[in-house]
Design a protein around this motif. Sequence first.
Motif, PDB file in Angstrom:
ATOM      1  N   GLU A  52      39.589  46.048  20.276  1.00  0.00           N
ATOM      2  CA  GLU A  52      40.713  46.162  19.345  1.00  0.00           C
ATOM      3  C   GLU A  52      41.070  44.772  18.853  1.00  0.00           C
ATOM      4  O   GLU A  52      40.668  43.768  19.442  1.00  0.00           O
ATOM      5  CB  GLU A  52      41.908  46.817  20.042  1.00  0.00           C
ATOM      6  N   LYS A  53      41.857  44.695  17.785  1.00  0.00           N
ATOM      7  CA  LYS A  53      42.138  43.395  17.177  1.00  0.00           C
ATOM      8  C   LYS A  53      42.914  42.454  18.087  1.00  0.00           C
ATOM      9  O   LYS A  53      42.840  41.249  17.938  1.00  0.00           O
ATOM     10  CB  LYS A  53      42.879  43.568  15.852  1.00  0.00           C
ATOM     11  N   ASP A  54      43.657  42.997  19.045  1.00  0.00           N
ATOM     12  CA  ASP A  54      44.465  42.156  19.919  1.00  0.00           C
ATOM     13  C   ASP A  54      44.064  42.278  21.392  1.00  0.00           C
ATOM     14  O   ASP A  54      44.854  42.012  22.280  1.00  0.00           O
ATOM     15  CB  ASP A  54      45.944  42.496  19.750  1.00  0.00           C
ATOM     16  N   GLU A  55      42.810  42.666  21.648  1.00  0.00           N
ATOM     17  CA  GLU A  55      42.368  42.890  23.015  1.00  0.00           C
ATOM     18  C   GLU A  55      40.955  42.348  23.216  1.00  0.00           C
ATOM     19  O   GLU A  55      40.086  42.532  22.366  1.00  0.00           O
ATOM     20  CB  GLU A  55      42.396  44.391  23.313  1.00  0.00           C
ATOM     21  N   ILE A  56      40.752  41.669  24.333  1.00  0.00           N
ATOM     22  CA  ILE A  56      39.441  41.145  24.712  1.00  0.00           C
ATOM     23  C   ILE A  56      39.113  41.667  26.101  1.00  0.00           C
ATOM     24  O   ILE A  56      39.976  41.688  26.981  1.00  0.00           O
ATOM     25  CB  ILE A  56      39.438  39.602  24.705  1.00  0.00           C
ATOM     26  N   VAL A  57      37.863  42.071  26.295  1.00  0.00           N
ATOM     27  CA  VAL A  57      37.396  42.526  27.606  1.00  0.00           C
ATOM     28  C   VAL A  57      36.289  41.592  28.059  1.00  0.00           C
ATOM     29  O   VAL A  57      35.294  41.391  27.355  1.00  0.00           O
ATOM     30  CB  VAL A  57      36.878  43.975  27.555  1.00  0.00           C
ATOM     31  N   LEU A  58      36.472  40.986  29.243  1.00  0.00           N
ATOM     32  CA  LEU A  58      35.469  40.105  29.826  1.00  0.00           C
ATOM     33  C   LEU A  58      34.747  40.859  30.929  1.00  0.00           C
ATOM     34  O   LEU A  58      35.384  41.324  31.875  1.00  0.00           O
ATOM     35  CB  LEU A  58      36.131  38.858  30.429  1.00  0.00           C
ATOM     36  N   ASN A  59      33.440  40.989  30.826  1.00  0.00           N
ATOM     37  CA  ASN A  59      32.637  41.574  31.901  1.00  0.00           C
ATOM     38  C   ASN A  59      32.211  40.411  32.795  1.00  0.00           C
ATOM     39  O   ASN A  59      31.462  39.531  32.355  1.00  0.00           O
ATOM     40  CB  ASN A  59      31.419  42.304  31.359  1.00  0.00           C
ATOM     41  N   ILE A  60      32.683  40.418  34.018  1.00  0.00           N
ATOM     42  CA  ILE A  60      32.437  39.322  34.953  1.00  0.00           C
ATOM     43  C   ILE A  60      31.561  39.831  36.087  1.00  0.00           C
ATOM     44  O   ILE A  60      31.864  40.837  36.709  1.00  0.00           O
ATOM     45  CB  ILE A  60      33.764  38.767  35.497  1.00  0.00           C
ATOM     46  N   ARG A  61      30.493  39.107  36.349  1.00  0.00           N
ATOM     47  CA  ARG A  61      29.551  39.482  37.403  1.00  0.00           C
ATOM     48  C   ARG A  61      29.667  38.477  38.553  1.00  0.00           C
ATOM     49  O   ARG A  61      29.544  37.278  38.355  1.00  0.00           O
ATOM     50  CB  ARG A  61      28.136  39.460  36.849  1.00  0.00           C
ATOM     51  N   THR A  62      29.934  38.999  39.737  1.00  0.00           N
ATOM     52  CA  THR A  62      29.954  38.173  40.942  1.00  0.00           C
ATOM     53  C   THR A  62      28.811  38.625  41.839  1.00  0.00           C
ATOM     54  O   THR A  62      28.075  39.543  41.521  1.00  0.00           O
ATOM     55  CB  THR A  62      31.292  38.303  41.700  1.00  0.00           C
ATOM     56  N   PHE A  63      28.672  37.970  42.980  1.00  0.00           N
ATOM     57  CA  PHE A  63      27.617  38.361  43.912  1.00  0.00           C
ATOM     58  C   PHE A  63      27.885  39.739  44.510  1.00  0.00           C
ATOM     59  O   PHE A  63      26.971  40.483  44.816  1.00  0.00           O
ATOM     60  CB  PHE A  63      27.485  37.332  45.035  1.00  0.00           C
ATOM     61  N   ALA A  64      29.155  40.084  44.676  1.00  0.00           N
ATOM     62  CA  ALA A  64      29.515  41.346  45.325  1.00  0.00           C
ATOM     63  C   ALA A  64      29.703  42.501  44.344  1.00  0.00           C
ATOM     64  O   ALA A  64      29.313  43.629  44.631  1.00  0.00           O
ATOM     65  CB  ALA A  64      30.795  41.165  46.135  1.00  0.00           C
ATOM     66  N   GLU A  65      30.331  42.244  43.189  1.00  0.00           N
ATOM     67  CA  GLU A  65      30.723  43.323  42.273  1.00  0.00           C
ATOM     68  C   GLU A  65      30.710  42.857  40.839  1.00  0.00           C
ATOM     69  O   GLU A  65      30.592  41.668  40.553  1.00  0.00           O
ATOM     70  CB  GLU A  65      32.152  43.779  42.602  1.00  0.00           C
ATOM     71  N   ASN A  66      30.896  43.829  39.949  1.00  0.00           N
ATOM     72  CA  ASN A  66      31.119  43.551  38.534  1.00  0.00           C
ATOM     73  C   ASN A  66      32.547  43.960  38.196  1.00  0.00           C
ATOM     74  O   ASN A  66      33.030  44.982  38.662  1.00  0.00           O
ATOM     75  CB  ASN A  66      30.142  44.326  37.657  1.00  0.00           C
ATOM     76  N   TYR A  67      33.208  43.156  37.385  1.00  0.00           N
ATOM     77  CA  TYR A  67      34.593  43.419  37.010  1.00  0.00           C
ATOM     78  C   TYR A  67      34.715  43.429  35.491  1.00  0.00           C
ATOM     79  O   TYR A  67      33.972  42.737  34.799  1.00  0.00           O
ATOM     80  CB  TYR A  67      35.527  42.328  37.551  1.00  0.00           C
TER      81      TYR A  67
ATOM     82  N   LYS B  85      34.391  51.467  23.461  1.00  0.00           N
ATOM     83  CA  LYS B  85      33.324  51.169  22.512  1.00  0.00           C
ATOM     84  C   LYS B  85      33.689  49.924  21.732  1.00  0.00           C
ATOM     85  O   LYS B  85      34.807  49.777  21.230  1.00  0.00           O
ATOM     86  CB  LYS B  85      33.110  52.350  21.567  1.00  0.00           C
ATOM     87  N   ASN B  86      32.732  49.011  21.633  1.00  0.00           N
ATOM     88  CA  ASN B  86      32.920  47.775  20.871  1.00  0.00           C
ATOM     89  C   ASN B  86      32.543  48.048  19.415  1.00  0.00           C
ATOM     90  O   ASN B  86      31.412  48.420  19.134  1.00  0.00           O
ATOM     91  CB  ASN B  86      32.055  46.667  21.464  1.00  0.00           C
ATOM     92  N   PRO B  87      33.476  47.882  18.487  1.00  0.00           N
ATOM     93  CA  PRO B  87      33.159  48.162  17.079  1.00  0.00           C
ATOM     94  C   PRO B  87      32.148  47.166  16.517  1.00  0.00           C
ATOM     95  O   PRO B  87      31.971  46.074  17.056  1.00  0.00           O
ATOM     96  CB  PRO B  87      34.500  48.036  16.377  1.00  0.00           C
ATOM     97  N   ASP B  88      31.494  47.564  15.444  1.00  0.00           N
ATOM     98  CA  ASP B  88      30.502  46.677  14.795  1.00  0.00           C
ATOM     99  C   ASP B  88      31.156  45.465  14.178  1.00  0.00           C
ATOM    100  O   ASP B  88      32.262  45.467  13.763  1.00  0.00           O
ATOM    101  CB  ASP B  88      29.734  47.435  13.717  1.00  0.00           C
TER     102      ASP B  88
END
Length: 70
Positions: free
Chosen positions: A31-46, A67-70
């Motif tokens: 969304e225009k005012d939202e960011i999602v960071l996919n973070i990978r650690t040794f134990a899990e993904n967040y 869903k990430n828009p084009d």
Amino acid sequence: MALDAICVRCLVKEIGDAVVGGRIDKISQPEKDEIVLNIRTFAENYKLVLCAHSAYARVHFTNKTKKNPD
């Protein structure tokens, strides 16, 4: 609720404990005012959501995939 020093300290502790040593794998802006960071650690993904909405600003972990828009 006001974002005071106590709240910031708790946020830093909770997020830091989970993702220290991890790497950002992907950044998306569903969304225009939202960011999602996919973070990978040794134990899990967040998925860390950073939202700058004027009325509903927030930072939190989520399991939902948007869903990430084009």
